[in-house]
Scaffold this active site. Structure first.
Site, mmCIF file in Angstrom:
data_model
loop_
_atom_site.group_PDB
_atom_site.id
_atom_site.type_symbol
_atom_site.label_atom_id
_atom_site.label_comp_id
_atom_site.label_asym_id
_atom_site.label_seq_id
_atom_site.Cartn_x
_atom_site.Cartn_y
_atom_site.Cartn_z
ATOM 1 N N ALA A 198 1.955 3.085 2.430
ATOM 2 C CA ALA A 198 3.005 3.072 3.460
ATOM 3 C C ALA A 198 4.193 2.220 2.998
ATOM 4 O O ALA A 198 5.349 2.661 3.075
ATOM 5 C CB ALA A 198 2.440 2.539 4.778
ATOM 6 N N GLY A 213 0.865 -1.180 0.000
ATOM 7 C CA GLY A 213 0.000 0.000 0.000
ATOM 8 C C GLY A 213 0.902 1.231 0.000
ATOM 9 O O GLY A 213 2.119 1.133 -0.216
ATOM 10 N N SER A 251 -5.120 1.214 0.197
ATOM 11 C CA SER A 251 -4.681 2.517 -0.316
ATOM 12 C C SER A 251 -5.288 2.796 -1.690
ATOM 13 O O SER A 251 -5.681 3.923 -2.000
ATOM 14 C CB SER A 251 -3.161 2.543 -0.459
ATOM 15 O OG SER A 251 -2.550 2.372 0.792
ATOM 16 N N GLN A 294 -10.485 7.563 -1.386
ATOM 17 C CA GLN A 294 -11.210 8.492 -2.264
ATOM 18 C C GLN A 294 -10.949 9.948 -1.903
ATOM 19 O O GLN A 294 -10.362 10.712 -2.647
ATOM 20 C CB GLN A 294 -12.712 8.222 -2.168
ATOM 21 C CG GLN A 294 -13.147 6.903 -2.729
ATOM 22 C CD GLN A 294 -14.660 6.722 -2.674
ATOM 23 O OE1 GLN A 294 -15.379 7.534 -2.106
ATOM 24 N NE2 GLN A 294 -15.145 5.652 -3.262
ATOM 25 N N GLY A 295 -11.447 10.326 -0.697
ATOM 26 C CA GLY A 295 -11.503 11.742 -0.304
ATOM 27 C C GLY A 295 -10.194 12.462 -0.477
ATOM 28 O O GLY A 295 -10.110 13.514 -1.110
ATOM 29 N N ARG A 339 -10.555 8.395 14.054
ATOM 30 C CA ARG A 339 -9.658 9.076 13.104
ATOM 31 C C ARG A 339 -10.355 10.214 12.363
ATOM 32 O O ARG A 339 -11.474 10.059 11.875
ATOM 33 C CB ARG A 339 -9.147 8.066 12.081
ATOM 34 C CG ARG A 339 -8.288 8.682 10.998
ATOM 35 C CD ARG A 339 -7.765 7.619 10.076
ATOM 36 N NE ARG A 339 -8.828 6.957 9.359
ATOM 37 C CZ ARG A 339 -9.193 7.261 8.111
ATOM 38 N NH1 ARG A 339 -8.598 8.231 7.451
ATOM 39 N NH2 ARG A 339 -10.159 6.589 7.525
ATOM 40 N N HIS A 352 -14.517 0.419 8.325
ATOM 41 C CA HIS A 352 -13.737 1.200 7.370
ATOM 42 C C HIS A 352 -12.255 1.286 7.729
ATOM 43 O O HIS A 352 -11.393 1.165 6.869
ATOM 44 C CB HIS A 352 -14.344 2.604 7.315
ATOM 45 C CG HIS A 352 -13.679 3.531 6.356
ATOM 46 N ND1 HIS A 352 -13.656 3.306 5.003
ATOM 47 C CD2 HIS A 352 -13.012 4.698 6.546
ATOM 48 C CE1 HIS A 352 -13.017 4.297 4.397
ATOM 49 N NE2 HIS A 352 -12.602 5.148 5.315
#
Ligand code: FAD
Ligand code: SIN
Length: 538
Positions: A16, A14, A47, A51-52, A381, A346
């Site tokens: 990271a 991903g 990853s 979206q946002g 988060r 999520h």
């Protein structure tokens, strides 16, 4: 069994893992090279679906400041975020995002070439960078994958599952044991540094926005190796996943749609968020999730609706090309129709306890990204802080390693040899179909360890998980990726359930209907395995 040696192994491709590989390769001395392993194809990860966007507290954004971002993160974190971690990550976002731009990552810009920012829930200003409109994760991931592939100093193993960490009796990690899902062969890889970048746990729940690989493998590996785990009860449920019948891996309808003005409504088109929080649709995620869940329970429905018809049609096309396409494929025109949405698992705030450089409680073992718990997110988060944490911590682990001697280990301890031997004997058995077992685990977690929790239900959940574990004959060695994933899911599910039972308060995403108040005296929870037993620490 095949044996090999590397200076550093990174598990996970991903954002990271990919960014850590590139930064370590740039900065560290690697006499034995660097290896990136991933259980499917390079780039398949959570990853890829982000979206946002990614929070960027950029120096040129005069409307924003690190103090404002720190304050928003801490407020959303429900009293559990660590100030120094939040400050460090916020203050380093400008530097790391500029470094990402140098690696070819593109963020959306306006007609003058300036970066554009969007708003998401619980942010007090527009500070979320995005790419490809609503395809931020895919765009960043693709840029980093291309750089990793073209880098001759990074070896890549695809379709390779990390199944055990090689840790000696002095709690030093000396490598990893991997299983190739195509050839079904094992390989022992020794390294002085092993970095877990294995992502989250969404697949533990019936409804999730996460892709199939999010099975908590890195968490199970670290726990079994004796690492200290933190805040395992904190699972974030996103309030607005597209609720299409029979679709349990749910497509996300980004919070940025609410950031652009969309409203939550019931089946009659009546708005309801004013009943729950004065910040309405942009209240912290846990509050909006519980509001949607409550409305669904009250009205005996499977969804609420998102009314995005107030957003200009051109803006929908430009900002949300993928979301509007997905809606259209399901017969929903965002410009005219309400979108059916419901909560789904999520993100995982808990994880392997680390500092900002990814150091765990085991020497030589590091964890970055969603698998880690740095103290940034606390109990809930803040939107788009995850991608930021992935890149800042990847940057920091590389910076930390540049002063270290990274030869692969030459001396192999007896305990490690014993671990390896357990995988050397072929299993005399047929492969187990874990699909129905996984479904059962997901149902247990959704029903008993979900959005609302209480003691009786958690105890029932634990009893059912124990029964399910007893029906699965594999304890160590398995026959397929799917079996390994299920073995790990059982471990992590149990850790989440018993941590949820231990925390007798409501805080952020952990909501106990039998302990509604927040206990101001409580802090992080820690859990580890000592002599084969689960062990809690104060
Ligand atoms: P991942 O991206 O999940 O990568 C994990 C990698 O590890 C994968 O390559 C996987 O194959 C590999 N792996 C796992 N186990 C093993 C094993 N045993 N052996 C070998 N390889 C293994 N966050 C934001 O900040 N902004 C957003 O807009 C946003 N949107 C999101 C939308 C969706 C639909 C989802 C699901 C998440 C979103 N998030 C967002 C959260 C964010 O995407 C993740 O938290 C983040 O991408 C995690 O990155 P990672 O590198 O830690 O792990
Ligand atoms: C979203 O786009 O709503 C997801 C953002 C996030 O998970 O941070």
């Amino acid at each position: 069994m095949k044996y090999s040696n590397y200076s550093t192994i990174i598990i996970g491709s991903g954002i990271a893992g990919l960014y850590a590989a590139l930064k370590i390769e740039q900065q560290a001395e690697l006499p034995d090279g660097i290896l990136l392993i991933t259980k499917s194809n390079l780039g398949e990860s959570n990853s890829n679906y982000a979206q946002g966007g990614m929070v960027g507290v950029m120096k040129e954004n005069k409307n924003d400041s690190t103090s404002s971002h720190i304050s928003d993160t801490i407020k959303a974190g429900a009293g559990l975020s660590e100030f120094n971690t939040v400050k460090f990550i916020s203050e380093n976002s400008d530097r790391v995002i500029k470094d990402l731009l140098n690696f070819g990552v593109e963020f959306d810009r306006d007609e003058n070439g300036a970066l554009t920012y969007t708003l998401e829930a619980a942010h007090s200003v527009k500070r979320v960078l995005h790419s490809g409109g609503d395809a931020t994760g895919r765009m960043v991931e693709q840029a980093l994958c291309a750089k990793v592939r073209e880098n001759e100093n990074i070896d890549i193993y695809e379709q390779t599952v990390a199944v055990d960490l090689l840790v000696n009796s002095k709690s030093e990690c000396k490598g990893v044991l991997v299983f190739n899902n195509i050839t079904k062969e094992y390989e022992t890889i020794y390294a002085s540094v092993v970095i877990l970048a294995t992502g989250g746990i969404g697949q533990l729940y019936k409804y999730t926005t996460n892709p199939v690989g999010a099975t908590g493998d890195g968490l199970a590996l670290a726990y079994n190796a004796g690492a200290v785990m933190q805040d395992m009860e904190f699972v974030q449920f996103h309030p607005t996943a597209l609720a299409i019948d029979g679709d349990e891996n749910r497509f996300l309808i980004s919070e940025a749609v609410r950031g652009e003005g969309a409203k939550l409504v019931d089946a009659d088109g009546v708005e309801f968020m004013h009943k729950y929080d004065e910040r309405l649709e942009l209240a912290p995620r846990d509050i909006v999730t519980r509001a949607n869940y409550n409305e669904m329970k009250k009205n005996h429905t499977d969804c609420v609706y998102l009314n995005a018809t107030c957003i200009d049609t051109d803006k929908i096309k430009k900002r949300f090309p993928n979301i509007s396409k997905k809606c259209l494929e399901n017969g929903i025109d965002m410009a005219h129709d309400f979108i059916p949405v419901a909560p789904a698992a999520h993100y995982f705030m808990g994880g392997v306890k680390t500092n900002i450089e990814g150091k765990t409680s085991i020497d030589g073992l590091y964890a970055i990204g969603e698998v880690a718990s740095t103290g940034l997110h606390g109990g809930n988060r803040l939107a788009s802080n995850s991608l930021l944490e992935c890149v800042v911590c990847a940057f920091e682990v590389a910076d930390y390693l540049k002063s270290k001697k990274l030869d692969s280990p030459k001396q192999i301890d007896t305990e490690i040899k014993t671990t390896i031997e357990q995988y050397s004997e072929p299993l005399e058995s047929d492969e187990i179909d874990v699909v129905p077992l996984k479904r059962e685990l997901q149902n247990i977690m959704w029903e008993h360890v979900g959005i609302l929790r209480d003691e009786a239900s958690l105890l029932k959940g634990i009893e059912k998980l124990d029964k399910l574990a007893a029906s699965f004959p594999r304890k160590k060695c398995c026959l397929s990726r799917a079996e390994y994933e299920f073995r790990n899911m059982l471990t992590v599910a149990k850790l989440i359930a018993i941590s949820a039972l231990q925390r007798k308060e409501s805080r952020g995403a952990h909501y106990r209907t039998d302990y509604l108040q927040t206990d101001e005296a409580s802090s992080h929870s820690h859990i580890s395995k000592k002599e084969g037993e689960i062990c809690f620490a104060k």
